[in-house]
Structure formats: C-alpha cells, structure tokens
Scaffold this motif. Structure first.
Motif, short mmCIF file in Angstrom:
data_model
loop_
_atom_site.label_atom_id
_atom_site.label_comp_id
_atom_site.label_asym_id
_atom_site.label_seq_id
_atom_site.Cartn_x
_atom_site.Cartn_y
_atom_site.Cartn_z
N ALA A 177 -9.85 -2.32 2.47
CA ALA A 177 -10.01 -1.84 1.06
C ALA A 177 -8.84 -0.50 1.07
N LYS A 178 -8.02 -0.42 2.20
CA LYS A 178 -6.92 0.46 2.12
C LYS A 178 -6.00 0.05 0.94
N PRO A 179 -5.48 1.27 0.50
CA PRO A 179 -4.63 1.19 -0.65
C PRO A 179 -3.30 0.16 -0.25
N ILE A 180 -3.09 -0.42 -1.45
CA ILE A 180 -1.93 -1.70 -1.23
C ILE A 180 -0.57 -0.91 -1.64
N MET A 181 0.23 -0.92 -0.57
CA MET A 181 1.58 -0.53 -0.68
C MET A 181 2.30 -1.44 -1.42
N HIS A 182 3.25 -1.15 -2.51
CA HIS A 182 3.89 -2.39 -3.12
C HIS A 182 4.90 -1.81 -4.08
N ARG A 183 6.00 -2.65 -4.53
CA ARG A 183 6.93 -2.13 -5.31
C ARG A 183 7.13 -3.29 -6.46
N THR A 184 7.18 -2.72 -7.89
CA THR A 184 7.49 -3.68 -8.81
C THR A 184 8.59 -3.53 -9.36
N GLN A 185 9.32 -4.51 -9.89
CA GLN A 185 10.67 -4.07 -10.88
C GLN A 185 10.52 -3.80 -12.10
N LYS A 191 -4.48 14.98 -10.46
CA LYS A 191 -5.61 15.31 -10.96
C LYS A 191 -5.69 14.82 -12.51
N ARG A 192 -6.74 14.88 -13.11
CA ARG A 192 -6.84 14.48 -14.73
C ARG A 192 -5.69 15.00 -15.39
N GLY A 193 -4.74 14.23 -16.13
CA GLY A 193 -4.03 14.62 -17.08
C GLY A 193 -2.34 14.51 -16.27
N ASP A 194 -2.58 14.49 -14.95
CA ASP A 194 -1.23 14.52 -14.14
C ASP A 194 -0.46 13.11 -14.32
N ILE A 195 0.72 12.99 -14.44
CA ILE A 195 1.65 11.61 -14.71
C ILE A 195 2.56 11.62 -13.50
N ALA A 196 2.70 10.23 -13.02
CA ALA A 196 3.53 9.86 -12.00
C ALA A 196 4.53 8.97 -12.83
N VAL A 197 5.76 9.40 -12.69
CA VAL A 197 7.14 8.15 -13.13
C VAL A 197 7.49 7.43 -11.82
N GLN A 198 6.99 5.94 -12.02
CA GLN A 198 7.33 5.31 -10.84
C GLN A 198 8.42 4.61 -11.15
N ARG A 199 9.65 4.75 -10.40
CA ARG A 199 10.98 4.29 -10.70
C ARG A 199 11.52 3.19 -9.51
N GLY A 200 10.76 2.16 -9.36
CA GLY A 200 11.01 0.90 -8.39
C GLY A 200 10.73 1.36 -7.24
N THR A 201 9.72 2.20 -6.70
CA THR A 201 9.50 2.63 -5.31
C THR A 201 8.47 2.01 -4.98
N MET A 202 8.23 1.91 -3.57
CA MET A 202 7.21 1.33 -2.59
C MET A 202 6.11 2.57 -2.86
N HIS A 203 5.08 2.37 -3.47
CA HIS A 203 3.82 3.29 -3.52
C HIS A 203 2.57 2.38 -3.60
N ALA A 204 1.39 3.40 -3.11
CA ALA A 204 0.09 2.98 -3.56
C ALA A 204 -0.48 3.97 -4.01
N TRP A 205 -2.03 3.51 -4.43
CA TRP A 205 -2.97 4.57 -5.07
C TRP A 205 -4.21 4.65 -4.39
N ARG A 206 -4.79 5.74 -4.14
CA ARG A 206 -6.02 5.95 -3.46
C ARG A 206 -6.81 6.89 -4.31
N ASN A 207 -7.98 6.68 -4.41
CA ASN A 207 -9.02 7.53 -5.09
C ASN A 207 -9.42 8.49 -4.12
N SER A 216 7.68 6.57 2.57
CA SER A 216 8.20 7.54 3.23
C SER A 216 7.16 8.48 4.22
N GLY A 217 5.97 8.33 3.59
CA GLY A 217 4.81 9.28 4.14
C GLY A 217 4.44 10.16 3.01
#
Length: 202
Positions: free
Chosen positions: A107-115, A140-156, A133-134
């Motif tokens: 159930a570990k976070p899935i590191m991925h990149r989308t185009q 927190k609630r209301g925060d925003i991430a702008v993902q720009r084609g990077t390798m990333h994952a999400w974790r509760n 990169s580590g």
C-alpha cells in the motif's frame, strides 16, 4: 495488458467523507444560464484504500460547448472506459479519496510521472507530496500543488482518517532536462487496477 472497464457508481465511494454532487450548467433557448444536470459523484475503486471520481473531462484544448458537444464527448469517453489519468490533448477533473496509511508494503505510495500540468488541491485531511529527489511537503486543507511533469507520489499522513484531493490535469508537452525527454513513468509494483488507469499515459 487487457484492461477491463472501470466501474463507476455512487455506491463505490469507500470513504466516510461527505458525498459529493456535480452540477453542470448550460443555456436555455433564450441564452439564459440553466442547470443542465445535477448528479451524485460516481466512484471507481482502486483497491481497499483509494477511489477515483472523474468529475469531468475534455479531449481538446478549446472544447465546443454549443449543443452540449463537450458533455456528449465526456459521456462517450467515460462509456469506453479508456480514460487514463490524463486526457492527452484536453483536461481531466478528478477527485481522489486516500485511505489511512498502513505499514503494508503493497500500500506504499505510487511514484509516477504523467505528461501533464496538474493542479492538486487538498479538500479533506492532510496529504504528503513526495518527490523522487526525496523532498517532501505536507499539504493541509486548502493547500495546492502544481505538478509540472515530475515524478511524485501522494500519501495520507493519517493512520486513522481518510483524506481527499481534487486534481485538474492538463495534457502537456514532454519535459526536456539536459537534452533528455522525460517520459510518463511509474515505479515499483503497481496493482492491476492502477495499471489500467495509467495505461493511457505510459
């Protein structure tokens, strides 16, 4: 890989978070704004700790809205079951519920990149955005991430409570770094149901 069609339904919401309604607007014959439709969110399960609700999608940068063309196109795409995480030439608005974190290695976070260029907004709970990169940011609630084609994952971050985010993904050109084009990618063992969602992007 032969991917089965994802089953989206209101009953597939796994989390105890509030149910959602999608309201689509339109026009009457006089050009006045009306509500075209109001429907409960339809969810697809991606295992015991994640579910997707595709709010809307488009297939072109400037969708045609005359005669509800965009609505018909979205419905057709959903009926095919072939929508990946990204609509390459259009957009996807998707809500994602993340179950409580566990020590289960599967159930570990899935590191991925989308185009794509993605806007990710936390609606409920607290979510970590992890980069290959580590680097990590706690959102927190209301925060925003702008993902720009990077390798990333999400974790509760919670081991007891569900979290919810909403994403708007815009198809984009490949990112080039040091003369190398960065392809859509996913790391590690990925459940088949997740592979089906990634299939259109890899």
């Amino acid at each position: 890989m032969s991917a089965s069609k994802p089953e989206y339904s209101e009953s597939n919401q796994q989390s105890p978070l509030p149910a959602v309604q999608r309201h689509i607007t339109g026009h009457n014959q006089h050009g006045q704004a009306i509500f075209h439709s109001s429907q409960p969110g339809a969810w697809a399960s991606l295992g015991p700790s994640m579910a997707f609700n595709v709010v809307y999608s488009t297939t072109v940068p400037k969708p045609a809205m005359t005669k509800d063309t965009d609505i018909s196109t979205h419905e057709s795409v959903m009926e095919t079951g072939k929508l990946g995480l990204v609509s390459p030439n259009g957009s996807v608005c998707r809500m994602v519920d993340f179950g409580p974190s566990t020590e289960d290695a599967h159930a570990k976070p899935i590191m991925h990149r989308t185009q794509s260029l993605d806007y990710g907004i936390v609606l409920e709970g607290e979510v970590e955005c992890l980069l290959d990169s580590g680097e990590v940011r706690v959102m927190k609630r209301g925060d925003i991430a702008v993902q720009r084609g990077t390798m990333h994952a999400w974790r509760n971050t919670s081991s007891t409570e569900w979290a919810r985010m909403i994403f708007v993904l815009l198809g984009a050109e490949k990112v080039t770094v040091g003369g190398k084009e960065l392809e859509a990618d996913v790391e590690g063992e990925v459940p088949d149901v997740v592979k089906q969602q990634l299939a259109g992007d890899l």
